[in-house]
Enzyme design. Sequence first.
Site, PDB file in Angstrom:
ATOM      1  N   ASP A  43       0.813  -1.211   0.000  1.00 12.63           N
ATOM      2  CA  ASP A  43       0.000   0.000   0.000  1.00 12.63           C
ATOM      3  C   ASP A  43       0.847   1.261   0.000  1.00 12.63           C
ATOM      4  O   ASP A  43       0.374   2.333  -0.374  1.00 12.63           O
ATOM      5  CB  ASP A  43      -0.929  -0.005   1.223  1.00 12.63           C
ATOM      6  CG  ASP A  43      -1.969   1.099   1.160  1.00 12.63           C
ATOM      7  OD1 ASP A  43      -2.638   1.215   0.114  1.00 12.63           O
ATOM      8  OD2 ASP A  43      -2.103   1.849   2.138  1.00 12.63           O
ATOM      9  N   LEU A  80      -8.169   6.208   2.052  1.00 14.26           N
ATOM     10  CA  LEU A  80      -8.214   7.287   1.067  1.00 14.26           C
ATOM     11  C   LEU A  80      -6.901   7.457   0.312  1.00 14.26           C
ATOM     12  O   LEU A  80      -6.760   8.382  -0.483  1.00 14.26           O
ATOM     13  CB  LEU A  80      -8.560   8.616   1.769  1.00 14.26           C
ATOM     14  CG  LEU A  80      -9.948   8.685   2.413  1.00 14.26           C
ATOM     15  CD1 LEU A  80     -10.113   9.992   3.173  1.00 14.26           C
ATOM     16  CD2 LEU A  80     -11.042   8.547   1.357  1.00 14.26           C
ATOM     17  N   ARG A  81      -5.943   6.559   0.579  1.00 10.38           N
ATOM     18  CA  ARG A  81      -4.662   6.700  -0.098  1.00 10.38           C
ATOM     19  C   ARG A  81      -4.810   6.507  -1.602  1.00 10.38           C
ATOM     20  O   ARG A  81      -4.070   7.102  -2.389  1.00 10.38           O
ATOM     21  CB  ARG A  81      -3.648   5.719   0.489  1.00 10.38           C
ATOM     22  CG  ARG A  81      -2.223   5.972  -0.008  1.00 10.38           C
ATOM     23  CD  ARG A  81      -1.194   5.137   0.736  1.00 10.38           C
ATOM     24  NE  ARG A  81      -0.926   5.734   2.044  1.00 10.38           N
ATOM     25  CZ  ARG A  81      -1.028   5.094   3.190  1.00 10.38           C
ATOM     26  NH1 ARG A  81      -1.434   3.841   3.208  1.00 10.38           N
ATOM     27  NH2 ARG A  81      -0.756   5.683   4.335  1.00 10.38           N
ATOM     28  N   GLY A  82      -5.759   5.684  -2.016  1.00 10.68           N
ATOM     29  CA  GLY A  82      -5.978   5.470  -3.443  1.00 10.68           C
ATOM     30  C   GLY A  82      -6.372   6.751  -4.156  1.00 10.68           C
ATOM     31  O   GLY A  82      -5.815   7.102  -5.198  1.00 10.68           O
TER      32      GLY A  82
END
Length: 335
Positions: free
Chosen positions: A192, A273-275
């Site tokens: 991730d 919310l990293r995407g």
Amino acid sequence: MTHAFPFSAIVGQDQMKLAMILTAIDPKLGGVLVFGDRGTGKSTAVRALAALLPPISAVEGCPVQSATRAACPDWVELPENAEIHEYPTPVVDLPLGATEDRVTGALDIERALVNGEKAFQPGLLAQANRGYLYIDEVNLLEDHLVDLLLDVAQTGENVVEREGLSIRHPARFVLVGSGNPEEGELRPQLLDRFGLSVEVRSPDDIDQRVEVVQRRDAFEMQPDKFLKKWHREDTRVRGAILTARDILPDIKVRKRELRDCAELCIALGSDGLRGELTLLRACRALAAYEGAASVTRRHIRRIAPIALAHRLRRDPMDEAGSVSRVRRALDEVLA
């Protein structure tokens, strides 16, 4: 002097080259993960891109390549006449068998034994500051090194507190990992952390394979002539990267495209919310590289597969690959 293979002369592998260009424009993207066959130019591309970039200005003798004397860590002993020079962008290999001391740095045993002094011997993280840290077979990296890299990637700082030492220094680098997924999976926490991911395969087109061999052979036989041939194209790419860095803060992102990013991540079941953040930053970097004034849906379509494919949960009911799932979601969300 050993020359790097010209970045522009790499045949095919367009997604991999694009991902690396985007991280050069915006290092905050979080690096690139390249999974695929051996001998497909993964390490060649990293070194070629670093050689393509302009040199960095750093204080002579500073082990973390600080840009000014004031920025040097207080444990660094600099000569009074240390000057600022230009150096190539660092590219540091992290071997699988590296010890934690080799990676983070440790007590300088020689100085301790000879002079009775406690001095810090910088490690690979110090050498990689302001450059690239390349890990081949990253999926086989030992767990304690994975944990260490996660901490450093989060803070941008390496902290060493042992053997009577308490050392801190900046460790900001673009992390590039490569590996073969058939040899082991990457821990989700580290997976991730990579901003972008690409899959590379050996070309199955005969003409393309012949072109790869011809270019590599020409480079090894007459490197100066080969570099001269590709100098103009490399210069163009370098100029586009530098221009993109300058205009990056001015690239506009409208609410419609932000909603597209959010809807796409929800449709794919992306955790956290990293995407969205990575997709947004990568689209902005691509728009800057192309000289566009704002991010459009075309940028989202192009970037989503390399920004989101490695963030998907496994679906035992869906046999499609992760990239295919992203493309399918793109068609639904952006219809």
